[in-house]
Design a protein around this motif. Structure first.
Motif, PDB file in Angstrom:
ATOM      1  N   UNK A  22     -13.503 -66.668  33.432  1.00 52.51           N
ATOM      2  CA  UNK A  22     -12.443 -67.364  32.687  1.00 52.51           C
ATOM      3  C   UNK A  22     -11.068 -66.920  33.169  1.00 52.51           C
ATOM      4  N   UNK A  23     -10.918 -65.623  33.401  1.00 59.63           N
ATOM      5  CA  UNK A  23      -9.638 -65.100  33.885  1.00 59.63           C
ATOM      6  C   UNK A  23      -9.360 -65.547  35.310  1.00 59.63           C
ATOM      7  N   UNK A  24     -10.402 -65.686  36.132  1.00 60.55           N
ATOM      8  CA  UNK A  24     -10.204 -66.220  37.485  1.00 60.55           C
ATOM      9  C   UNK A  24      -9.604 -67.616  37.424  1.00 60.55           C
ATOM     10  N   UNK A  25     -10.106 -68.441  36.521  1.00 58.32           N
ATOM     11  CA  UNK A  25      -9.531 -69.774  36.331  1.00 58.32           C
ATOM     12  C   UNK A  25      -8.068 -69.666  35.890  1.00 58.32           C
ATOM     13  N   UNK A  31       0.654 -73.331  35.902  1.00 60.19           N
ATOM     14  CA  UNK A  31       1.608 -72.978  34.849  1.00 60.19           C
ATOM     15  C   UNK A  31       1.381 -71.591  34.268  1.00 60.19           C
ATOM     16  N   UNK A  32       0.595 -70.748  34.926  1.00 60.29           N
ATOM     17  CA  UNK A  32       0.261 -69.464  34.317  1.00 60.29           C
ATOM     18  C   UNK A  32       1.500 -68.616  34.043  1.00 60.29           C
ATOM     19  N   UNK A  33       2.560 -68.817  34.788  1.00 58.02           N
ATOM     20  CA  UNK A  33       3.766 -68.017  34.599  1.00 58.02           C
ATOM     21  C   UNK A  33       4.471 -68.234  33.275  1.00 58.02           C
ATOM     22  N   UNK A  34       4.153 -69.310  32.576  1.00 60.28           N
ATOM     23  CA  UNK A  34       4.848 -69.563  31.304  1.00 60.28           C
ATOM     24  C   UNK A  34       4.144 -68.908  30.114  1.00 60.28           C
ATOM     25  N   UNK A  35       3.027 -68.233  30.378  1.00 61.70           N
ATOM     26  CA  UNK A  35       2.303 -67.572  29.308  1.00 61.70           C
ATOM     27  C   UNK A  35       2.610 -66.079  29.300  1.00 61.70           C
ATOM     28  N   UNK A 140       4.567 -67.121  20.454  1.00 59.22           N
ATOM     29  CA  UNK A 140       3.749 -67.565  21.571  1.00 59.22           C
ATOM     30  C   UNK A 140       2.252 -67.392  21.383  1.00 59.22           C
ATOM     31  N   UNK A 141       1.844 -66.791  20.280  1.00 60.87           N
ATOM     32  CA  UNK A 141       0.421 -66.475  20.110  1.00 60.87           C
ATOM     33  C   UNK A 141      -0.462 -67.725  20.086  1.00 60.87           C
ATOM     34  N   UNK A 142      -0.080 -68.734  19.347  1.00 60.19           N
ATOM     35  CA  UNK A 142      -0.925 -69.926  19.263  1.00 60.19           C
ATOM     36  C   UNK A 142      -1.010 -70.644  20.605  1.00 60.19           C
ATOM     37  N   UNK A 143       0.088 -70.657  21.345  1.00 51.22           N
ATOM     38  CA  UNK A 143       0.078 -71.247  22.690  1.00 51.22           C
ATOM     39  C   UNK A 143      -0.911 -70.498  23.585  1.00 51.22           C
ATOM     40  N   UNK A 144      -0.841 -69.165  23.553  1.00 49.26           N
ATOM     41  CA  UNK A 144      -1.702 -68.376  24.429  1.00 49.26           C
ATOM     42  C   UNK A 144      -3.159 -68.395  23.970  1.00 49.26           C
ATOM     43  N   UNK A 145      -3.390 -68.577  22.662  1.00 49.05           N
ATOM     44  CA  UNK A 145      -4.753 -68.742  22.175  1.00 49.05           C
ATOM     45  C   UNK A 145      -5.359 -70.031  22.735  1.00 49.05           C
ATOM     46  N   UNK A 146      -4.563 -71.085  22.802  1.00 46.18           N
ATOM     47  CA  UNK A 146      -5.048 -72.336  23.388  1.00 46.18           C
ATOM     48  C   UNK A 146      -5.396 -72.139  24.858  1.00 46.18           C
ATOM     49  N   UNK A 147      -4.620 -71.330  25.552  1.00 44.65           N
ATOM     50  CA  UNK A 147      -4.933 -71.021  26.947  1.00 44.65           C
ATOM     51  C   UNK A 147      -6.264 -70.282  27.048  1.00 44.65           C
TER      52      UNK A 147
END
Length: 230
Positions: A22-25, A31-35, A140-147
């Motif tokens: 999952x982390x490899x993905x 857009x990983x830089x915005x998290x 940012x927690x809910x955004x990163x949870x969706x990620x």
């Protein structure tokens, strides 16, 4: 354990191995830089509590198959969830909060007393962890949870489907990526792309597996490798 039935055999993937994929993905997303920087650590470690449970195959006697993560008994599973979250939170409070949110979400609206207690304790943990965060981190927690959940699904897609197929019900209509519907498309049994493409470059994901037969005998071990193309 993630379990895929294959004829009279069962293909098994350890949960923590799946989380690492999952982390490899995640790391290859455009857009990983915005998290939050800790989000990838949470993704990689979100199933670390399964490591002890996945050392052995627990057999579902009633169904005559291995238990999977979906129906594994709550008795051993809930303490493993808690231990995993404890471990992540001890290293990184933000990542620990994400993992806590992820697992607590499994038990919304449940009635089982142990599950209700687990959820309530995790909600309390989240409030403690949030108290030490900056306001922008809390926001940012809910955004990163969706990620986390999206990357979790990407890896589960690879594990739960035979290479070249998309038959598992969760993914037949694609996956939600922050309001965009991403469709998995097999170019071949070992080449996978997503439309529209969320990744910045092609890469390969590899996850170890083992196979047991209906007689509970080990038959095979190996590595599943899938090339993700853009």
């Amino acid at each position: 354990m993630i379990v895929r039935k294959q004829g009279d055999r069962f293909v098994l993937f350890r949960q923590h191995d799946h989380a690492l994929v999952s982390a490899d993905f995640a790391l290859k997303l455009k857009e990983i830089g915005r998290f939050h920087p800790s989000a990838v650590y949470a993704i990689a470690m979100h199933d670390v509590g399964w490591r002890l449970l996945d050392r052995e195959v627990l057999w579902n006697e009633e169904e005559d198959r291995p238990y999977s993560f979906m129906d594994y008994p709550l008795g051993p599973k809930l303490p493993a969830y808690k231990a995993g979250i404890d471990r992540v939170a001890a290293e990184d409070a933000y990542a620990g909060c994400l993992c806590s949110m992820h697992y607590a979400s499994f038990f919304e609206g449940v009635s089982d007393p142990a599950a209700v207690r687990f959820r309530e304790e995790e909600l309390e943990r989240q409030e403690r962890l949030k108290a030490g965060m900056k306001s922008e981190e809390r926001d940012g927690l809910n955004r990163d949870l969706r990620l986390l959940k999206f990357c979790d699904h990407l890896s589960l897609f690879v594990c739960l489907n035979e290479p070249g197929q998309n038959r598992f019900p969760w993914f037949r209509e694609g996956m939600d990526y922050f309001g965009r519907r991403l469709l998995p498309v097999w170019e071949s049994p070992r080449q996978l792309r997503f439309s529209p493409n969320p990744f910045r470059e092609p890469f390969t994901v590899t996850i170890p597996y083992r196979v047991v037969n209906a007689a509970r005998e080990p038959e095979e071990e190996g590595q599943l490798s899938i090339d993700v193309v853009c």
